[in-house]
Scaffold this motif. Structure first.
Motif, PDB file in Angstrom:
ATOM      1  N   GLY A 259       0.819  -1.194   0.000  1.00  0.00           N
ATOM      2  CA  GLY A 259       0.000   0.000   0.000  1.00  0.00           C
ATOM      3  C   GLY A 259       0.862   1.257   0.000  1.00  0.00           C
ATOM      4  O   GLY A 259       2.091   1.196   0.068  1.00  0.00           O
TER       5      GLY A 259
ATOM      6  N   ARG B 108     -11.867  -4.110   1.581  1.00  0.00           N
ATOM      7  CA  ARG B 108     -11.357  -2.797   1.930  1.00  0.00           C
ATOM      8  C   ARG B 108     -12.353  -2.079   2.823  1.00  0.00           C
ATOM      9  O   ARG B 108     -13.548  -2.353   2.797  1.00  0.00           O
ATOM     10  CB  ARG B 108     -11.058  -1.980   0.680  1.00  0.00           C
TER      11      ARG B 108
ATOM     12  N   ARG C   9     -16.625  -2.592   6.063  1.00  0.00           N
ATOM     13  CA  ARG C   9     -15.692  -3.339   5.239  1.00  0.00           C
ATOM     14  C   ARG C   9     -16.455  -3.937   4.050  1.00  0.00           C
ATOM     15  O   ARG C   9     -17.527  -4.510   4.217  1.00  0.00           O
ATOM     16  CB  ARG C   9     -15.035  -4.451   6.060  1.00  0.00           C
TER      17      ARG C   9
ATOM     18  N   THR D  89      -9.468   4.824  -2.004  1.00  0.00           N
ATOM     19  CA  THR D  89      -8.767   5.042  -0.743  1.00  0.00           C
ATOM     20  C   THR D  89      -9.427   4.242   0.371  1.00  0.00           C
ATOM     21  O   THR D  89     -10.628   4.360   0.609  1.00  0.00           O
ATOM     22  CB  THR D  89      -8.755   6.530  -0.386  1.00  0.00           C
TER      23      THR D  89
ATOM     24  N   VAL E 171      -8.284   1.053   3.764  1.00  0.00           N
ATOM     25  CA  VAL E 171      -7.387   0.007   4.242  1.00  0.00           C
ATOM     26  C   VAL E 171      -7.802  -1.294   3.555  1.00  0.00           C
ATOM     27  O   VAL E 171      -8.982  -1.652   3.572  1.00  0.00           O
ATOM     28  CB  VAL E 171      -7.461  -0.156   5.772  1.00  0.00           C
ATOM     29  N   TYR E 172      -6.838  -1.953   2.950  1.00  0.00           N
ATOM     30  CA  TYR E 172      -7.104  -3.182   2.213  1.00  0.00           C
ATOM     31  C   TYR E 172      -6.673  -4.385   3.046  1.00  0.00           C
ATOM     32  O   TYR E 172      -5.544  -4.421   3.559  1.00  0.00           O
ATOM     33  CB  TYR E 172      -6.381  -3.174   0.877  1.00  0.00           C
ATOM     34  N   TYR E 173      -7.576  -5.355   3.146  1.00  0.00           N
ATOM     35  CA  TYR E 173      -7.339  -6.549   3.936  1.00  0.00           C
ATOM     36  C   TYR E 173      -7.407  -7.796   3.064  1.00  0.00           C
ATOM     37  O   TYR E 173      -8.292  -7.905   2.213  1.00  0.00           O
ATOM     38  CB  TYR E 173      -8.406  -6.701   5.021  1.00  0.00           C
TER      39      TYR E 173
ATOM     40  N   GLY F 138      -4.071  -5.460   7.435  1.00  0.00           N
ATOM     41  CA  GLY F 138      -4.429  -4.417   6.489  1.00  0.00           C
ATOM     42  C   GLY F 138      -3.253  -3.573   6.042  1.00  0.00           C
ATOM     43  O   GLY F 138      -2.252  -3.438   6.750  1.00  0.00           O
ATOM     44  N   THR F 139      -3.403  -2.993   4.856  1.00  0.00           N
ATOM     45  CA  THR F 139      -2.423  -2.057   4.329  1.00  0.00           C
ATOM     46  C   THR F 139      -3.182  -0.859   3.766  1.00  0.00           C
ATOM     47  O   THR F 139      -4.181  -1.014   3.067  1.00  0.00           O
ATOM     48  CB  THR F 139      -1.526  -2.722   3.263  1.00  0.00           C
ATOM     49  N   GLN F 140      -2.693   0.330   4.096  1.00  0.00           N
ATOM     50  CA  GLN F 140      -3.401   1.558   3.710  1.00  0.00           C
ATOM     51  C   GLN F 140      -3.084   1.912   2.258  1.00  0.00           C
ATOM     52  O   GLN F 140      -1.919   1.941   1.847  1.00  0.00           O
ATOM     53  CB  GLN F 140      -2.987   2.710   4.620  1.00  0.00           C
TER      54      GLN F 140
ATOM     55  N   THR G 109      -3.922   5.122  -0.218  1.00  0.00           N
ATOM     56  CA  THR G 109      -4.460   6.472  -0.300  1.00  0.00           C
ATOM     57  C   THR G 109      -4.217   6.998  -1.707  1.00  0.00           C
ATOM     58  O   THR G 109      -3.086   7.026  -2.171  1.00  0.00           O
ATOM     59  CB  THR G 109      -3.817   7.403   0.723  1.00  0.00           C
TER      60      THR G 109
END
Length: 128
Positions: A9, A38, A45, A91, A93-95, A121-123, A125
């Motif tokens: 991310g 996300r 989510r 945009t 947080v991706y899980y 998760g990884t952000q 943006t």
């Protein structure tokens, strides 16, 4: 100990591309179906994409279809989500998440309740 660790991310401009990775340890990844979800601030989510345990079946939510590719490398215990032509509305947080699917090689799952193990998760943006 079972772990899912996402990476890839970051802060990118609209129109850019990203490839997210999810490394799975502590379980047999080739027995699992995988999904990506996300969560944007203030929202629930939501499902993004899913892939069957042997990679033959894939499904995408409408908002990313045509801009997204989900894939996996079972030999590396890693799943991937590639997004292109990113938009500010991507945009979030991706899980990544997995669930046992040994007897269902072609099945995919789209509900959060279908999955038993999640990453942190990884952000992502996307600036306009």
């Amino acid at each position: 100990q079972v772990q899912l660790v996402e990476s890839g991310g970051g802060l990118v401009q609209a129109g850019s591309s990203l490839r997210l990775s999810c490394v799975v340890s502590g379980r047999t990844f080739s027995h699992d179906a995988m999904g990506w979800f996300r969560q944007a601030p203030g929202k629930e989510r939501e499902f993004v994409a899913a892939i069957s345990r042997i990679g033959e079946s894939k499904y995408y939510t409408d908002s990313v279809r045509g801009r997204c590719n989900i894939s996996r490398n079972n030999a590396k215990n890693t799943g991937y989500l590639q997004l292109v032509s990113l938009k500010p509305e991507d945009t979030a947080v991706y899980y990544c998440a997995v669930r046992w699917s040994m007897n269902y090689s072609f099945s995919i799952y789209m509900a959060t309740a279908d999955y038993d193990t999640w990453g942190q998760g990884t952000q992502v943006t996307v600036s306009s």
